[in-house]
Write an enzyme that holds these catalytic residues in place. Structure first.
Site, PDB file in Angstrom:
ATOM      1  N   ILE A  14       0.994  -1.469  -0.062  1.00  0.00           N
ATOM      2  CA  ILE A  14       0.235   0.049  -0.226  1.00  0.00           C
ATOM      3  C   ILE A  14       0.435   1.663   0.441  1.00  0.00           C
ATOM      4  O   ILE A  14       0.364   1.979  -0.999  1.00  0.00           O
ATOM      5  CB  ILE A  14      -1.159  -0.338   0.836  1.00  0.00           C
ATOM      6  CG1 ILE A  14      -2.153   0.718   1.019  1.00  0.00           C
ATOM      7  CG2 ILE A  14      -0.481   0.214   2.345  1.00  0.00           C
ATOM      8  CD1 ILE A  14      -2.889   0.814  -0.481  1.00  0.00           C
ATOM      9  N   SER A  38      13.578  -4.122   5.657  1.00  0.00           N
ATOM     10  CA  SER A  38      13.896  -5.746   4.768  1.00  0.00           C
ATOM     11  C   SER A  38      13.319  -4.617   3.215  1.00  0.00           C
ATOM     12  O   SER A  38      14.327  -5.093   2.237  1.00  0.00           O
ATOM     13  CB  SER A  38      12.814  -6.670   4.669  1.00  0.00           C
ATOM     14  OG  SER A  38      11.903  -6.848   4.544  1.00  0.00           O
ATOM     15  N   LYS A  92      -5.606   1.711   7.847  1.00  0.00           N
ATOM     16  CA  LYS A  92      -6.352   1.284   8.229  1.00  0.00           C
ATOM     17  C   LYS A  92      -6.031  -0.323   8.722  1.00  0.00           C
ATOM     18  O   LYS A  92      -5.254  -1.084   7.538  1.00  0.00           O
ATOM     19  CB  LYS A  92      -7.656   1.265   7.526  1.00  0.00           C
ATOM     20  CG  LYS A  92      -8.042   1.066   5.717  1.00  0.00           C
ATOM     21  CD  LYS A  92      -7.151  -0.430   5.128  1.00  0.00           C
ATOM     22  CE  LYS A  92      -8.426  -1.879   6.171  1.00  0.00           C
ATOM     23  NZ  LYS A  92      -7.554  -3.275   5.069  1.00  0.00           N
ATOM     24  N   ASP A 170      -9.624  -7.495   6.767  1.00  0.00           N
ATOM     25  CA  ASP A 170      -8.969  -6.766   6.565  1.00  0.00           C
ATOM     26  C   ASP A 170      -9.737  -6.542   5.385  1.00  0.00           C
ATOM     27  O   ASP A 170      -9.766  -4.914   5.238  1.00  0.00           O
ATOM     28  CB  ASP A 170      -7.038  -7.261   6.446  1.00  0.00           C
ATOM     29  CG  ASP A 170      -6.700  -6.343   5.750  1.00  0.00           C
ATOM     30  OD1 ASP A 170      -6.321  -5.337   6.360  1.00  0.00           O
ATOM     31  OD2 ASP A 170      -6.444  -6.494   4.436  1.00  0.00           O
TER      32      ASP A 170
END
Ligand code: NAP
Length: 309
Positions: A14, A38, A92, A170
């Site tokens: 995202i 990473s 979110k 989610d």
């Protein structure tokens, strides 16, 4: 006014797909730093750090941090950033628990820095029009159908299947962020069945029924096992015909015709974040997370077939 110097923490999907372009497209912000243990993503002119501590130890000046990490690690990062005098934008869901979000809200209030719990789906093109249209209508029934293929949308995301990762909630919480915005009355859970694969901690599907304070039923069907056509739809039957918000809020179908507009979800979020900072305010609406937490509190559990990516 000089631009708000912003650091993006967690350079996953995202952050790369939406946050970095939205920051680049808004003159109120200047991207100063990127933090991820990473990822190899870089942006010219932005410093790279492995941890938020390393950024603060370096002494680089940042005015705001944007937390795009999985939710399970967000509280510590947000609390640290507020304590160091930065405004905070939470992707979110705003946290792994309601209590930690309340603690952050209190910390932001005391410190005077902005805390913004962003709900990107609320900025989808059809949402405000839908809210306005529904305000004058008698609502008879609501159906929320959020069915997608987890292998397509969340490949290899192990955190999403862990406690606090929310599983199918989610994406489902995006639907609830829209429903809590467009429906005129508060609503609450009556029943839920959560289906969890035998090898995972979080549900792959959920069926729920809510009612609003006038007794109107809101049915919700969430499923991550959908192949073929995907659905991110909210259908509201009213005394003046049916409203359908399709494609996650991007397309609005009304009895008078179909309305589409350009996608400005993340542009909208950043415009609001800038305004909050400029006005010394916070915006932390936990209503969507509350409804999800209630599903975990009240829902029946069903164990289903093991799931592997
Ligand atoms: P993701 O691709 O797994 O990215 C998360 C990134 O955060 C990874 O690079 C991860 O590094 C990094 N990270 C983990 N712990 C960190 C820490 N302590 N400090 C700095 N970086 C850390 O996940 P995502 O899909 O971008 O989702 C992130 C959040 O955005 C979630 O809350 C999700 O609900 C929300 N969101 C996602 C989408 C979407 O379409 N994907 C849409 C809207 C909102 P490692 O991989 O090394 O752990």
């Amino acid at each position: 006014m000089s631009p708000i110097r912003v650091a993006v923490i967690g350079l996953g999907k995202i952050a790369r797909d939406q946050h970095l372009p939205a920051i680049a497209g808004n003159d109120a912000f200047h991207l100063t730093a990127l933090v991820d243990p990473s990822s190899t993503s870089n942006v010219e002119g932005a410093a790279r750090f492995d941890t938020l501590e390393a950024l603060f130890d370096d002494g680089l000046a940042v005015d705001a941090v944007v937390l795009c990490t999985p939710p399970q690690v967000r509280y510590e990062l947000a609390a640290k950033a507020l304590a160091r005098g930065a405004h905070v934008f939470l992707e979110k869901p705003p946290g792994a628990t309601l209590a930690e979000v309340a603690a952050l809200e209190e910390q932001a209030k005391i410190s005077g820095f902005t805390l913004f719990a962003g709900w990107h789906s609320r900025y989808a093109a059809g949402v405000e029009r839908a809210r306005a249209w529904l305000a004058d209508r008698r609502i008879e029934r609501v159906s929320i159908i959020w069915r997608e293929d987890v292998r397509v949308w969340h490949p290899g995301q192990t955190w999403i299947w862990e406690p606090g990762g929310l599983g199918v909630f989610d994406p489902g919480i995006n639907a609830l962020s829209i429903a809590t915005r467009i429906l005129p009355r508060a609503f609450f859970l009556r029943s839920a069945v959560l289906s969890t694969p035998s090898n995972r901690a979080a549900p792959i599907a959920a069926e729920m029924t809510f009612t609003d304070t006038a007794g109107v039923e809101i049915a919700m069907d969430l499923d991550w096992r959908q192949t073929g056509p995907q659905s991110w739809d909210i259908v509201v039957e009213t005394d003046a015909g049916t409203l359908k918000l399709a494609n996650g809020g991007a397309v609005l179908e009304l009895p008078s015709g179909v309305e589409r507009a350009e996608d400005r979800e993340y542009a909208g979020l950043y415009a609001h974040f800038a305004a909050l900072i400029q006005n010394g305010r916070s915006d932390v609406d936990t209503a969507p997370l509350r409804l999800v937490a209630d599903a975990f509190l009240l829902g029946h559990r069903k164990t289903v077939e093991a799931f592997d990516d």
